[in-house]
Write a protein that holds these residues in place. Structure first.
Motif, short mmCIF file in Angstrom:
data_model
loop_
_atom_site.label_atom_id
_atom_site.label_comp_id
_atom_site.label_asym_id
_atom_site.label_seq_id
_atom_site.Cartn_x
_atom_site.Cartn_y
_atom_site.Cartn_z
N GLN A 11 0.83 -1.20 0.00
CA GLN A 11 0.00 0.00 0.00
C GLN A 11 0.86 1.26 0.00
N ILE A 12 1.95 1.24 0.74
CA ILE A 12 2.86 2.39 0.78
C ILE A 12 3.53 2.57 -0.58
N ASP A 13 3.84 1.47 -1.25
CA ASP A 13 4.49 1.57 -2.56
C ASP A 13 3.58 2.19 -3.62
N ARG A 14 2.29 2.23 -3.39
CA ARG A 14 1.36 2.85 -4.34
C ARG A 14 1.34 4.37 -4.24
N VAL A 15 1.88 4.90 -3.15
CA VAL A 15 1.86 6.34 -2.94
C VAL A 15 2.96 6.98 -3.78
N ASP A 16 2.67 8.14 -4.34
CA ASP A 16 3.64 8.87 -5.14
C ASP A 16 4.88 9.17 -4.30
N ARG A 17 6.03 9.21 -4.95
CA ARG A 17 7.29 9.39 -4.25
C ARG A 17 7.36 10.72 -3.51
N GLN A 18 6.89 11.78 -4.13
CA GLN A 18 6.95 13.09 -3.48
C GLN A 18 6.00 13.16 -2.28
N PHE A 77 9.63 7.02 4.55
CA PHE A 77 10.99 7.45 4.19
C PHE A 77 11.71 6.36 3.39
N THR A 78 11.48 5.11 3.75
CA THR A 78 12.05 4.00 2.98
C THR A 78 11.49 4.00 1.57
N ARG A 79 10.20 4.25 1.43
CA ARG A 79 9.57 4.34 0.10
C ARG A 79 10.18 5.47 -0.71
N TYR A 80 10.38 6.62 -0.07
CA TYR A 80 10.95 7.76 -0.77
C TYR A 80 12.39 7.47 -1.20
N THR A 82 13.91 4.53 -1.76
CA THR A 82 14.13 3.45 -2.71
C THR A 82 13.28 3.56 -3.97
N GLY A 83 12.28 4.42 -3.98
CA GLY A 83 11.37 4.50 -5.12
C GLY A 83 11.85 5.48 -6.17
N SER A 84 11.29 5.36 -7.35
CA SER A 84 11.60 6.28 -8.43
C SER A 84 10.41 7.22 -8.63
N ALA A 85 10.56 8.16 -9.54
CA ALA A 85 9.50 9.14 -9.78
C ALA A 85 8.29 8.52 -10.46
N THR A 86 8.46 7.40 -11.11
CA THR A 86 7.34 6.76 -11.81
C THR A 86 6.55 5.82 -10.91
N GLY A 87 7.02 5.59 -9.70
CA GLY A 87 6.30 4.74 -8.78
C GLY A 87 6.80 3.31 -8.74
N THR A 88 7.79 2.97 -9.53
CA THR A 88 8.34 1.64 -9.49
C THR A 88 9.59 1.64 -8.62
#
Length: 98
Positions: A11-18, A77-80, A82-88
């Motif tokens: 669920q956290i990975d679905r949130v936009d990086r910003q 913060f971990t999501r931010y 490790t994640g990219s701007a496209t959400g992957t």
């Protein structure tokens, strides 16, 4: 080491990086505010020991809120990080050496 269960991490990975940065900062501030409230309540309870019974509930309440906010903040913060701007999720490219 993962502190969040897999469904919550998805669920956290679905949130936009910003937005995950904004949520991580705000919940981190809430965690620090909760620590302040717990320490201040403990100080009051020790200083004025006759009102300790009335301060048990706020101490427990702010401790639970602080721990929850810290876990959420760490997850976002971990999501931010490790994640990219496209959400992957980004991965490091492997280098093939001969």
């Amino acid at each position: 080491m993962k502190i969040l269960p897999a469904p919550i991490a998805q669920q956290i990975d679905r949130v936009d990086r910003q937005y995950s940065l904004y949520i991580g900062i705000s919940t981190g501030l809430l965690a620090f505010w909760s620590i302040y409230r717990v320490l201040w309540s403990i100080y009051l309870a020790v200083t004025y020991n006759f009102i300790f019974g009335s301060l048990v509930f706020p101490i427990v309440l702010w401790a639970v809120i602080g721990v929850g906010a810290a876990v959420v903040s760490l997850g976002f913060f971990t999501r931010y990080r490790t994640g990219s701007a496209t959400g992957t999720v980004e991965s490091r490219p492997e280098t093939n050496q001969i």
